[in-house]
Design a protein around this motif. Structure first.
Motif, PDB file in Angstrom:
ATOM      1  N   HIS A  19       1.005  -1.137  -0.066  1.00  0.00           N
ATOM      2  CA  HIS A  19      -0.090  -0.108  -0.066  1.00  0.00           C
ATOM      3  C   HIS A  19       1.096   1.393   0.156  1.00  0.00           C
ATOM      4  O   HIS A  19       0.610   2.272  -0.599  1.00  0.00           O
ATOM      5  CB  HIS A  19      -1.091  -0.017   1.167  1.00  0.00           C
ATOM      6  CG  HIS A  19      -2.241  -0.799   1.079  1.00  0.00           C
ATOM      7  ND1 HIS A  19      -3.141  -1.204   0.149  1.00  0.00           N
ATOM      8  CD2 HIS A  19      -2.587  -1.943   1.938  1.00  0.00           C
ATOM      9  CE1 HIS A  19      -4.094  -1.834   0.189  1.00  0.00           C
ATOM     10  NE2 HIS A  19      -3.430  -2.608   1.287  1.00  0.00           N
ATOM     11  N   LYS A  20       1.984   1.269   0.803  1.00  0.00           N
ATOM     12  CA  LYS A  20       2.808   2.479   0.768  1.00  0.00           C
ATOM     13  C   LYS A  20       3.481   2.582  -0.485  1.00  0.00           C
ATOM     14  O   LYS A  20       3.496   3.996  -1.083  1.00  0.00           O
ATOM     15  CB  LYS A  20       3.937   2.074   1.760  1.00  0.00           C
ATOM     16  CG  LYS A  20       3.613   2.573   3.115  1.00  0.00           C
ATOM     17  CD  LYS A  20       4.903   2.633   4.026  1.00  0.00           C
ATOM     18  CE  LYS A  20       4.460   3.063   5.478  1.00  0.00           C
ATOM     19  NZ  LYS A  20       5.675   3.389   6.165  1.00  0.00           N
ATOM     20  N   ARG A  23       1.087   4.354  -3.011  1.00  0.00           N
ATOM     21  CA  ARG A  23       0.835   5.658  -2.621  1.00  0.00           C
ATOM     22  C   ARG A  23       2.345   6.295  -3.040  1.00  0.00           C
ATOM     23  O   ARG A  23       2.117   7.582  -2.986  1.00  0.00           O
ATOM     24  CB  ARG A  23       0.707   6.014  -1.254  1.00  0.00           C
ATOM     25  CG  ARG A  23      -1.067   5.443  -0.659  1.00  0.00           C
ATOM     26  CD  ARG A  23      -1.344   5.682   0.427  1.00  0.00           C
ATOM     27  NE  ARG A  23      -0.434   5.514   1.770  1.00  0.00           N
ATOM     28  CZ  ARG A  23      -0.333   4.467   2.377  1.00  0.00           C
ATOM     29  NH1 ARG A  23      -1.356   3.649   2.291  1.00  0.00           N
ATOM     30  NH2 ARG A  23       0.468   4.189   3.370  1.00  0.00           N
ATOM     31  N   GLU A  25       5.177   6.033  -1.514  1.00  0.00           N
ATOM     32  CA  GLU A  25       5.661   6.247  -0.016  1.00  0.00           C
ATOM     33  C   GLU A  25       6.728   5.382   0.526  1.00  0.00           C
ATOM     34  O   GLU A  25       6.959   5.384   1.595  1.00  0.00           O
ATOM     35  CB  GLU A  25       4.534   6.455   1.098  1.00  0.00           C
ATOM     36  CG  GLU A  25       3.530   7.507   0.865  1.00  0.00           C
ATOM     37  CD  GLU A  25       2.436   7.519   2.050  1.00  0.00           C
ATOM     38  OE1 GLU A  25       2.649   6.603   2.875  1.00  0.00           O
ATOM     39  OE2 GLU A  25       1.628   8.238   1.867  1.00  0.00           O
ATOM     40  N   PRO A  26       7.202   4.598  -0.367  1.00  0.00           N
ATOM     41  CA  PRO A  26       7.953   3.522   0.316  1.00  0.00           C
ATOM     42  C   PRO A  26       9.408   4.052   0.698  1.00  0.00           C
ATOM     43  O   PRO A  26      10.007   5.051   0.025  1.00  0.00           O
ATOM     44  CB  PRO A  26       8.292   2.292  -0.803  1.00  0.00           C
ATOM     45  CG  PRO A  26       8.288   3.368  -2.046  1.00  0.00           C
ATOM     46  CD  PRO A  26       7.043   4.322  -1.665  1.00  0.00           C
TER      47      PRO A  26
END
Length: 93
Positions: A19-20, A23, A25-26
């Motif tokens: 999920h990150k 988005r 955002e990793p």
């Protein structure tokens, strides 16, 4: 445990990072010599000792042209290289 239960547990463990990533955002652990800035952009570390250690590795590599020969050379010189401490465990690695 049944195969279905193992599959469910496995999918829950991997769902968060997926999920990150979706988005954008990793935030991965970086190799020694690279750091994140306030804007989460990757940059070369400001630590001069680490920068010099990295340069010390690349000098013999430029001369020898081989990672293996570079490693042998660094071991012969008893050179200790910096490592990033694992924040979660406190261990090096």
């Amino acid at each position: 445990m049944s195969e279905a239960e193992l599959h469910l547990i496995r999918s829950r463990l991997t769902a968060g990072p997926k999920h990150k990533a979706a988005r954008g955002e990793p935030r991965q652990g970086l190799p020694v010599g690279l750091d994140y800035d306030e804007d989460d952009k990757v940059h070369i570390t400001a630590d001069e000792a680490v920068r010099e250690a990295i340069a010390t590795v690349f000098r013999p590599f430029d001369e020898l042209g081989s990672a293996r020969q570079t490693l042998i050379s660094l071991r012969e010189d008893h050179l200790k290289l910096p490592r990033r401490r694992n924040i979660e465990t406190g261990h090096m690695g």
